[in-house]
Scaffold this active site. Structure first.
Site, PDB file in Angstrom:
ATOM      1  N   HIS A   1      -8.008  -4.505 -22.391  1.00 33.76           N
ATOM      2  CA  HIS A   1      -6.903  -4.920 -21.914  1.00 33.76           C
ATOM      3  C   HIS A   1      -5.747  -4.092 -21.603  1.00 33.76           C
ATOM      4  O   HIS A   1      -4.767  -4.553 -20.817  1.00 33.76           O
ATOM      5  CB  HIS A   1      -6.286  -6.003 -23.176  1.00 33.76           C
ATOM      6  CG  HIS A   1      -5.549  -6.928 -22.623  1.00 33.76           C
ATOM      7  ND1 HIS A   1      -5.655  -7.777 -21.758  1.00 33.76           N
ATOM      8  CD2 HIS A   1      -4.187  -7.293 -23.099  1.00 33.76           C
ATOM      9  CE1 HIS A   1      -4.458  -8.625 -21.181  1.00 33.76           C
ATOM     10  NE2 HIS A   1      -3.450  -8.241 -22.325  1.00 33.76           N
TER      11      HIS A   1
ATOM     12  N   ASP B   1     -12.494  -7.220 -20.927  1.00 33.21           N
ATOM     13  CA  ASP B   1     -11.331  -7.656 -21.330  1.00 33.21           C
ATOM     14  C   ASP B   1     -11.259  -8.862 -22.112  1.00 33.21           C
ATOM     15  O   ASP B   1     -11.726 -10.250 -21.235  1.00 33.21           O
ATOM     16  CB  ASP B   1     -10.402  -7.607 -20.319  1.00 33.21           C
ATOM     17  CG  ASP B   1      -8.857  -7.907 -20.774  1.00 33.21           C
ATOM     18  OD1 ASP B   1      -8.535  -8.219 -22.088  1.00 33.21           O
ATOM     19  OD2 ASP B   1      -7.801  -8.005 -19.935  1.00 33.21           O
TER      20      ASP B   1
ATOM     21  N   SER C   1      -1.224  -9.722 -18.650  1.00 42.33           N
ATOM     22  CA  SER C   1      -1.351 -10.590 -19.774  1.00 42.33           C
ATOM     23  C   SER C   1      -0.534 -11.962 -19.740  1.00 42.33           C
ATOM     24  O   SER C   1      -0.698 -12.531 -18.771  1.00 42.33           O
ATOM     25  CB  SER C   1      -1.022  -9.637 -20.998  1.00 42.33           C
ATOM     26  OG  SER C   1      -1.508 -10.384 -22.206  1.00 42.33           O
TER      27      SER C   1
END
Length: 283
Positions: A271, A219, A161
């Site tokens: 995610h 995602d 991320s």
């Protein structure tokens, strides 16, 4: 004790017509490094002072890792660690992803800053760059010391991320300072948002270091900030989709990979699946 094997495979991307080389790594099985660095990235969320987190510090692929340096900068938020492993002969620089309100504020700052200075026209996300700059002096100093201590070890930048964005910025920064490290450097990111514009993306690719931008299924995060704001990913994407792992070639954002996912199908649960993924490789 790890049983080490060297694998050298090649995959051809039918979408781009380009052959991408899968580089050799000391692994338990071919492709294991993608899972390995997903766990190194995950460890950045839970690591204390010693390499004893569960489960990412306990798997065979990361066993024996020694933590050399940690940081936790509150605002702008940047968290991570630098470690080395004498069995696999690697140095890992891992940045943590979004975990609190300060992180999300940075993620939402979509304005551009010109960076790096030696690449005219390159623009990167203001929030991501601010986070990296807050820790860059100490982080780059620690990396410099460690690569000198271990001159034959590979240098791997990784993160999930927001951490993927910071790891890419750090890799570019290090290679601009120490270009002699190019042959030792690798980038593995997981669920990374777009970091900069097309000039930035092209610059990362021209560095010539293996960079793998992993996307799990649908995602949401790799699809933001949106392209219409001027953002572009660098190659190559590695898409985990339908129990397959597909290498997407040098098309930056191939419409045959995660770019084919409809906006309405983007989701947040995907995610958090990277360290749990089933890594089945497609040639």
């Amino acid at each position: 004790m790890l049983y080490l094997a060297i694998a050298l495979l090649a995959w051809t991307s039918s979408a781009s017509g380009l052959t991408m080389q899968y580089l050799p790594w000391p692994t338990i099985r071919p492709g294991a490094e993608f899972k390995t660095f997903a766990h190194y990235s995950r460890a950045s969320y839970i690591l204390k002072d010693r390499w004893d987190c569960v489960p990412s510090c306990q798997i065979p692929e990361t066993a024996g890792t020694m933590v050399d340096y940690k940081w936790h900068h509150i605002s702008p938020a940047s968290v991570g660690y630098i470690a080395h492993n004498d069995y696999t002969r690697i140095i890992v620089v891992a940045f943590r992803g979004s975990a609190d309100a300060n992180d999300w504020v940075q993620d939402s700052e979509f304005s551009f800053d010109p960076w790096p200075a030696h690449v005219p026209g390159s623009m990167v996300h203001h929030g991501f760059l601010s986070a990296y700059r807050a820790v860059a002096p100490n982080v780059t100093s620690a990396i410099s010391r460690l690569v000198a201590q271990h001159p034959t070890y590979k240098l791997v930048f990784t993160g999930h991320s927001l951490g993927g964005a910071e790891s890419a910025l750090c890799a570019v920064d290090i290679l601009s300072r120490y270009p002699q490290l190019k042959q030792r450097t690798f980038i593995y990111t997981y669920g990374m948002p777009r970091v900069g514009n097309d000039v930035w993306a092209n610059m990362v690719e021209k560095m010539g270091v293996p960079a793998y931008r992993v996307v799990y299924e649908s995602d949401l995060v790799p699809h933001i900030p949106f392209q219409w704001l001027g953002y572009m990913h660098f190659s190559q994407e590695v898409w985990i989709h339908g129990n397959r792992t597909v290498f997407c070639g040098k098309g930056q954002e191939s419409q045959q990979c995660s770019g084919s996912v409809a906006i309405g199908d983007y989701n947040i649960p995907d995610h958090s699946q990277y360290s749990l993924a089933n890594w089945m490789f497609t040639r």
